[in-house]
Design a protein around this motif. Structure first.
Motif, PDB file in Angstrom:
ATOM      1  N   UNK A 143      13.064 -36.754 -23.795  1.00 41.33           N
ATOM      2  CA  UNK A 143      13.814 -36.885 -25.040  1.00 41.33           C
ATOM      3  C   UNK A 143      15.302 -36.930 -24.805  1.00 41.33           C
ATOM      4  N   UNK A 144      16.027 -37.192 -25.871  1.00 37.14           N
ATOM      5  CA  UNK A 144      17.486 -37.322 -25.764  1.00 37.14           C
ATOM      6  C   UNK A 144      18.201 -36.456 -26.795  1.00 37.14           C
ATOM      7  N   UNK A 145      19.409 -36.016 -26.410  1.00 33.48           N
ATOM      8  CA  UNK A 145      20.312 -35.334 -27.333  1.00 33.48           C
ATOM      9  C   UNK A 145      21.709 -35.916 -27.132  1.00 33.48           C
ATOM     10  N   UNK A 146      22.639 -35.463 -27.981  1.00 31.46           N
ATOM     11  CA  UNK A 146      24.024 -35.924 -27.833  1.00 31.46           C
ATOM     12  C   UNK A 146      24.382 -36.901 -28.935  1.00 31.46           C
ATOM     13  N   UNK A 184      30.513 -19.343 -34.219  1.00 31.92           N
ATOM     14  CA  UNK A 184      31.012 -19.518 -32.850  1.00 31.92           C
ATOM     15  C   UNK A 184      30.867 -20.974 -32.466  1.00 31.92           C
ATOM     16  N   UNK A 185      31.961 -21.588 -31.970  1.00 35.20           N
ATOM     17  CA  UNK A 185      31.907 -23.035 -31.769  1.00 35.20           C
ATOM     18  C   UNK A 185      32.452 -23.432 -30.405  1.00 35.20           C
ATOM     19  N   UNK A 186      31.706 -23.082 -29.368  1.00 31.87           N
ATOM     20  CA  UNK A 186      31.989 -23.569 -28.020  1.00 31.87           C
ATOM     21  C   UNK A 186      30.978 -24.664 -27.696  1.00 31.87           C
ATOM     22  N   UNK A 187      30.621 -24.781 -26.397  1.00 34.57           N
ATOM     23  CA  UNK A 187      29.642 -25.797 -25.996  1.00 34.57           C
ATOM     24  C   UNK A 187      28.331 -25.660 -26.753  1.00 34.57           C
ATOM     25  N   UNK A 188      27.874 -24.401 -26.911  1.00 38.17           N
ATOM     26  CA  UNK A 188      26.581 -24.183 -27.553  1.00 38.17           C
ATOM     27  C   UNK A 188      26.656 -24.530 -29.042  1.00 38.17           C
ATOM     28  N   UNK A 189      27.717 -24.088 -29.704  1.00 37.94           N
ATOM     29  CA  UNK A 189      27.897 -24.393 -31.121  1.00 37.94           C
ATOM     30  C   UNK A 189      27.956 -25.896 -31.379  1.00 37.94           C
ATOM     31  N   UNK A 190      28.655 -26.607 -30.508  1.00 41.12           N
ATOM     32  CA  UNK A 190      28.718 -28.075 -30.635  1.00 41.12           C
ATOM     33  C   UNK A 190      27.321 -28.672 -30.474  1.00 41.12           C
ATOM     34  N   UNK A 221      24.528 -27.216 -31.213  1.00 42.92           N
ATOM     35  CA  UNK A 221      23.758 -26.928 -32.428  1.00 42.92           C
ATOM     36  C   UNK A 221      24.125 -27.926 -33.529  1.00 42.92           C
ATOM     37  N   UNK A 222      25.419 -28.219 -33.656  1.00 37.35           N
ATOM     38  CA  UNK A 222      25.808 -29.199 -34.677  1.00 37.35           C
ATOM     39  C   UNK A 222      25.102 -30.541 -34.426  1.00 37.35           C
ATOM     40  N   UNK A 223      25.078 -30.981 -33.155  1.00 32.93           N
ATOM     41  CA  UNK A 223      24.408 -32.245 -32.827  1.00 32.93           C
ATOM     42  C   UNK A 223      22.903 -32.169 -33.076  1.00 32.93           C
ATOM     43  N   UNK A 224      22.299 -31.035 -32.737  1.00 32.17           N
ATOM     44  CA  UNK A 224      20.843 -30.893 -32.914  1.00 32.17           C
ATOM     45  C   UNK A 224      20.473 -30.940 -34.394  1.00 32.17           C
ATOM     46  N   UNK A 225      21.321 -30.365 -35.246  1.00 35.79           N
ATOM     47  CA  UNK A 225      21.024 -30.385 -36.683  1.00 35.79           C
ATOM     48  C   UNK A 225      21.031 -31.822 -37.212  1.00 35.79           C
ATOM     49  N   UNK A 226      21.886 -32.666 -36.621  1.00 33.00           N
ATOM     50  CA  UNK A 226      21.900 -34.082 -37.020  1.00 33.00           C
ATOM     51  C   UNK A 226      20.569 -34.770 -36.712  1.00 33.00           C
ATOM     52  N   UNK A 227      19.809 -34.227 -35.740  1.00 32.25           N
ATOM     53  CA  UNK A 227      18.515 -34.820 -35.383  1.00 32.25           C
ATOM     54  C   UNK A 227      17.367 -34.272 -36.234  1.00 32.25           C
ATOM     55  N   UNK A 228      17.653 -33.297 -37.091  1.00 30.38           N
ATOM     56  CA  UNK A 228      16.594 -32.639 -37.869  1.00 30.38           C
ATOM     57  C   UNK A 228      16.871 -32.781 -39.366  1.00 30.38           C
ATOM     58  N   UNK A 268      23.701 -26.849 -22.601  1.00 33.06           N
ATOM     59  CA  UNK A 268      23.992 -26.359 -23.955  1.00 33.06           C
ATOM     60  C   UNK A 268      23.294 -27.160 -25.057  1.00 33.06           C
ATOM     61  N   UNK A 269      23.168 -28.464 -24.902  1.00 33.66           N
ATOM     62  CA  UNK A 269      22.509 -29.241 -25.964  1.00 33.66           C
ATOM     63  C   UNK A 269      21.012 -28.952 -26.026  1.00 33.66           C
ATOM     64  N   UNK A 270      20.394 -28.723 -24.870  1.00 32.97           N
ATOM     65  CA  UNK A 270      18.965 -28.396 -24.891  1.00 32.97           C
ATOM     66  C   UNK A 270      18.746 -27.001 -25.476  1.00 32.97           C
ATOM     67  N   UNK A 271      19.547 -26.044 -25.031  1.00 34.75           N
ATOM     68  CA  UNK A 271      19.453 -24.683 -25.584  1.00 34.75           C
ATOM     69  C   UNK A 271      19.652 -24.721 -27.098  1.00 34.75           C
TER      70      UNK A 271
END
Lengths: 324, 324
Positions: A253-256, B7-13, B15-22, B275-278
């Motif tokens: 799968x992909x993210x980003x 909190x908006x570091x690598x992980x927070x960013x 999460x923002x991207x992951x929410x766009x996929x859901x 971070x994007x997978x987590x």
């Protein structure tokens, strides 16, 4: 917890052995449709299947070890009226129908009935669900083998002139690696697996005709590259007596923001004994089944409904401290 | 469901991207301790962390994206009083303590708080629990990498004369293969992983001294075979900008009357962006967190407590029909 085994073939024997590895379980006995005297276990008492309803208060979970084609569609709903049950129903296309039939009985009887437990369906299904929930934009792949397919072996044995047969399903390594590399290949049936057949022919049988019948058999072999090896009964006994199996579930799968990051999740099994491993899964889910029934979680359940912690005999503190 | 990011570091960013996929999720906003104006998101509104309690009725689940050493031990219990929360607390040794602190608050507030979500702890923990529940007589192995360890990179950066550094943890293939083959090797720390360090030194710095300081650093490097490569800042930017990671959890076990059948279960991740997978895992567990809170399942939960079906946005019928 007190366990019963209903049906005593390879899978039932595997369950008996698995219970020996789980000290929180006690095997009450094996129920068989054969004459109980004729069934030799590793030590468990043998009862006639006809007497099963006399034992409703002695068994916490009944593990059903019959086949999916004719046994389980009848046995699971019938027994879920009286017992908490676990089965390994594996006819994927008929699972929704089986679920419905079992759910109705179990709900009204106040029993917990766990269906389609094993590795596929079962652990492979879990791999598909977890991976797909995390990597929502992606592609699933399942490869089976290398391992013995009972259904395909049986199909060969039904051919005229065949005395014995064993069929191995073998994943094609290059296809597997393309998936592992995140290439998202589109794979036809023929591109995923090959089928290797070991056949003992009857004396004087026409081997060319047997080979042709195997290779052209619809559904089973026609869509695959199939090789046929004729061997002696002795070689069959020496080299092909076991029932190994396994396989791989992958999700790529992909993210980003621009889907620029690829991820691959792989879940793989390499099993010396398919029935013993499946049996080990059934026993873990029997533990969960018992616990869920204790909490009043009745009806038909699948591996998707079970909180993982219910499967383990270890304490919650130990699990949080050592496994998380 | 309405999600907040705290909190908006690598992980927070991520999460923002992951929410766009859901599509079943809506991102209400990002909460930061920095000046909101200074934080650039992919589009989400930014609020000051000081204003978080004004939003209690606008957010169904708050995903906490702070660090495990100082942020989460305070933030998760503090916010679980007002929100359903999900965190990725990953200091394994302190999980029981964190669980206890969060559980008390969440129970008395009637909130669902999911801790230690991600891949290790998280999906790797699940692999260990499932595998160990099925193969009760066996051995666990976890390998990490190839991937960037933030903690080890930071440790190098603190050395005098180091301008920038990146450390890759690399599993030793021969050890991995011995486990895959069911050999049940006993492996020392040094035999499982090597550490590869890429270092940008300040002009005129004593590279031999830096290399020596890295290789002898207790806990971080002394127990490993470590290689140090000095590179330019340009090469660092071009070749080492990403945060890939991954790893493998294996369990090798036996069944059979004489333990004669070996089985190997392998769960492997290959991730372009840690971070994007987590973050993708956090978002799936946010869905489960919301559903469990709707059902009144309050208190602190871990991945072990979540029925897998709660993670998926797909319907129950589709899941039973297509994934089981």
């Amino acid at each position: 917890m007190r366990i019963g085994i209903y049906g005593y073939g390879n899978l039932g024997r595997g369950v008996e052995l698995a219970i020996l590895q789980n000290p929180d379980m006690e095997l009450v006995g094996v129920f068989t449709r054969r004459a109980p005297d004729s069934v030799k276990t590793y030590g468990a008492p043998v009862f006639s299947a006809d007497d099963v309803l006399k034992m409703t208060d002695k068994i916490d979970v009944m593990i059903l070890c019959g086949g999916s084609s004719t046994d389980l569609p009848k046995q699971t709903p019938a027994l879920a009226k009286y017992f908490n049950v676990v089965d390994s129903f594996d006819t994927h296309a008929k699972i929704p129908e089986h679920f419905k039939a079992v759910n109705e009985v179990a709900l009204s009887a106040g029993k917990t009935a766990m269906i389609s437990v094993g590795w596929d369906p079962g652990l492979f299904s879990l791999a598909r669900l977890y991976s797909g929930s995390v990597l929502v934009d992606g592609q699933d792949y399942t490869f089976w083998g290398k391992g013995v397919s009972q259904g395909h072996s049986d199909a060969i044995r039904r051919i005229d002139g065949v005395k014995d047969a064993k069929q191995y399903t073998v994943p094609i390594e290059s296809a597997l690696n393309a998936v592992r590399n995140g290439e998202n290949p589109i794979l036809s049936t023929r591109e995923k697996h090959v089928r290797e057949c070991y056949v003992v022919a009857e004396e004087g049988a026409d081997k060319a005709r047997i080979e042709q019948e195997i290779k052209t058999m619809p559904n089973y072999f026609a869509d695959y590259d199939t090789t046929v090896h004729f061997i002696t009964q002795e070689e069959m006994r020496e080299k092909h007596a076991e029932l190994p199996h396994g396989g791989v579930v992958l999700r790529s799968g992909v993210t980003g923001l621009n889907k620029e990051h690829k991820h691959v999740i792989e879940y793989a099994l390499k099993l010396d004994s398919n029935p013993e491993f499946t049996a080990s899964a059934l026993v873990a889910y029997a533990r969960a089944c018992y616990r869920m029934s204790q909490e009043g979680l009745y009806g038909c359940k699948t591996v998707f409904d079970v909180p993982p912690i219910y499967l383990s005999a270890r304490s919650r503190d130990e699990i949080l401290g050592k496994l998380l």
